[in-house]
Each structure stands twice: as C-alpha cells, then as structure tokens.
Write an enzyme that holds these catalytic residues in place. Sequence first.
Site, short mmCIF file in Angstrom:
data_model
loop_
_atom_site.label_atom_id
_atom_site.label_comp_id
_atom_site.label_asym_id
_atom_site.label_seq_id
_atom_site.Cartn_x
_atom_site.Cartn_y
_atom_site.Cartn_z
N HIS A 95 -11.45 7.72 -13.23
CA HIS A 95 -10.49 6.65 -13.56
C HIS A 95 -9.52 7.12 -14.64
O HIS A 95 -9.73 6.92 -15.83
CB HIS A 95 -11.25 5.42 -14.04
CG HIS A 95 -10.42 4.18 -14.07
ND1 HIS A 95 -10.93 2.93 -13.81
CD2 HIS A 95 -9.10 3.98 -14.35
CE1 HIS A 95 -9.97 2.03 -13.91
NE2 HIS A 95 -8.85 2.65 -14.25
N HIS B 256 -10.17 -3.06 -8.94
CA HIS B 256 -9.90 -3.70 -10.24
C HIS B 256 -10.09 -5.19 -9.97
O HIS B 256 -9.17 -5.88 -9.52
CB HIS B 256 -8.46 -3.39 -10.68
CG HIS B 256 -8.01 -4.12 -11.90
ND1 HIS B 256 -7.85 -3.51 -13.13
CD2 HIS B 256 -7.66 -5.42 -12.10
CE1 HIS B 256 -7.43 -4.39 -14.01
NE2 HIS B 256 -7.30 -5.56 -13.41
N ASP C 233 -10.87 5.35 -18.13
CA ASP C 233 -9.69 4.50 -17.95
C ASP C 233 -8.57 4.95 -18.89
O ASP C 233 -7.92 4.15 -19.56
CB ASP C 233 -10.02 3.02 -18.16
CG ASP C 233 -8.90 2.08 -17.67
OD1 ASP C 233 -7.92 2.59 -17.09
OD2 ASP C 233 -9.00 0.87 -17.90
#
Length: 399
Positions: free
Chosen positions: A54, A172, A278
């Site tokens: 990610h 998501h 992320d």
Amino acid sequence: MIVIKNGFILENNELVKKDIYIDNGLIVEKPDYLVEEEYDATDCLVSPGFVDIHVHLREPGYSYKETIRTGTLSAAKGGFTTIFAMPNLKPTPDSLINLKVEEELIKKDALVNVYPYASITKKEEGKELSDIDELSPKVLAFSDDGVGINDYDLLTKAALKFKANDKVLVSHAENNIYKTKPEGEYLAVKEEVKVALATKVKYHFCHLSTKESFSFVKEAKLKGASVTCEVTPHHLFLNETMINNPNFKMNPPLRSKEDQEETIKALLEGTASIIASDHAPHSKEEKNCEYNKALNGIIGLETTVPLVYTYLVRTNKATLSDMTNWLIHNPRKLMNLKPTSLNVGEVADICVMDLKNHHKYSLDEILSKGYNTPFIGYDLYGYMRYTFVKGKLVYRCQK
C-alpha cells in the site's frame, strides 16, 4: 561476487550467524576464491526484502508530491524491495493505454520492484468498471484506494471478474454518508464482506482501524470468505489523543485509544495479517496549513519497519518471525508472489536491518519528497544498514 558478512539470519525464530554470498543477482554458495566486495552486517538481521502492498508513488500526475525515483529510494531506505503502487494517479490506470504511462516510468526510474494496481472503476469514480479483462494480465490486484465504492451491485460485478481472472480486490472501505467517522468504515466493511462471501474472490481490506471492522472480518473468515486485512503503523502506535498538527491527519483518521488497542489485538491474534505503510506524501503547502484544510496522509516507508521492531518486537509483544510474516510472507502470499527465502538460488532482494543501533528519526534524513510524518523525533531501532535489489546495492545508511 559480494558477501554480506557477520550478520544473523532468522531460522525457526532463532538468530543464526551466517554470511550471505551474491553473484549475478542471485544468492550462491560460498566460493573458493576471493570475494570482490564485502558489506559488514555485525549486529544486523539479514532478511529477504520487505513488501509493502500500500504505497502512493504519486507519479504520473502528481510528481510535485513524489516521484517513482524518490518514492522507491524511500522504500529502499525502509528495507522494502517490493512495493505495490496505488492507482489514484493521472491518468488513472483504468485502461491498458493509461497503465502503460505508469509502467514506462517504473521501468525507467524504479530502484525497487514496483507492481502497479489498476483501478476498479474508471477514474476511480465508482460508476463504470475499468477494462478489467484487458488489464488483468498486466497487474496482480485492483483497487480504488482513497474512495469507497458504495454501489454494491457494481462491486459484485467487479469481484466476479476478479475471481475469474484470479486477481485480488483491494478495498478502501468507506461509507459515503458517514465518511471518516468510525461507522463510515465498519458499515462499509459489513456490506463488503457480503460481496466477498457471495463471489469467493480474494478480498483484501486496506488500513482497517475500528473494533467493529475487525469483528466483521473475523466473522467473514469463519464463514469461509477469502478475506484479509491490513493495519498501518499509525493506527497501531498512535490515537486521536495525540493529534497536535496536520501531520497527524490521515484517512482513516486516528481513532480512540480503545480502537488503537483493538488494532494491535487484531494483528497479534491474526485477524489482521499484513502491515502496510499507506505511504502518502504531500507537498509542504498541502500539510503546513490549517488542520481542516490539510490533505489526508502521511509518509511511512522509512519508519514502518523500525516502528514495528521497536514497539512490538523489542517489547516482546511479537517475534521477529511475526514481523517477517506481516511484512514479507503474508503480503507475498496475498498477491500470489513466489515465496522467498535466503536459500541458494534465490534472487538477492535483501535488506540488512540494524538491531542495536538506534537514533531519533529526523527531517534531514528523509529521502521521500514528502516530509509529512508524525514520527519525527521518535527514537527507533531497526533502521536499514543496506538494501539490495537483484544483488545491486540500492541503499546504504549514511547516519
């Protein structure tokens, strides 16, 4: 021929001293002649490279935030030799033509292995499916990361296509009514696990952060769904009481202390099986402003492994084997990548992680183009001394 000397490798959760020899990009047996290059790994764990599924590399389209070159250099600094690049780009990789723009940049500039995601829907607008059948031979997974898909009929159609093409659906999960509130996440998860159960697709949830979300994932697994989820270092090690500037602003936002504890519990108990950064760089102007106007996201490639090692392994909440499962083996399994090891014949994608030397993470050492991190000043262990990709040195610690 090179050798990584005096380091430890992990065997059955034990540190075993072993030198690793590399030639022509592969791990080889100890030669009977003089080695050309030596790299000292005293007090270090020598490991297969870490995997981050990610990452926002921002290029093409947003190179003022990050580029393929700076993002992959940051990855190498963090010990990641394989990363997956999210598709919120311009052009969006929703067709072969658009994907090729990103592929060419990766081929030209990437310092580590980069696998691009294709988007689930055109321009990530949640209205029309991307060219899934055409894109499937070129990518391992699809995502509309950053946007929740609330049209569950459309999501089901996509999931069936992914199942037929043996691809991973990476979600998501966000209900567009409640948005970033806790129920915005877990109500979306509740609906999406129904899609996973109905279609039998490999369904992976990004950055889950609430007690209820983990409960729905756990329940779906018990019912036989092929569901996995990841957690991030910021949801593991921060909570909403710590927020004091825009570098603490991300989506999902930092949650309550209870949700933080549930996130750690989900990881340690196996409901969550992957840690992902992320990594989301922004320009200084986009973060150095009023909190409400600041964009969501923090960088994370350089601190993910040190944070996990410092706060989970060194505190005896987890083992080095747990760490390598969360950051190497489970991500590779999810994405259908070949298992990896340090055995002879393997590709030499290797990181050398310093287990004893520690320092406070500082702005002046960041290699990402973005500086938006709440972890400045954290005293961490587990920084990389070296990173190799296909036997080539791509990062050497300067600090």
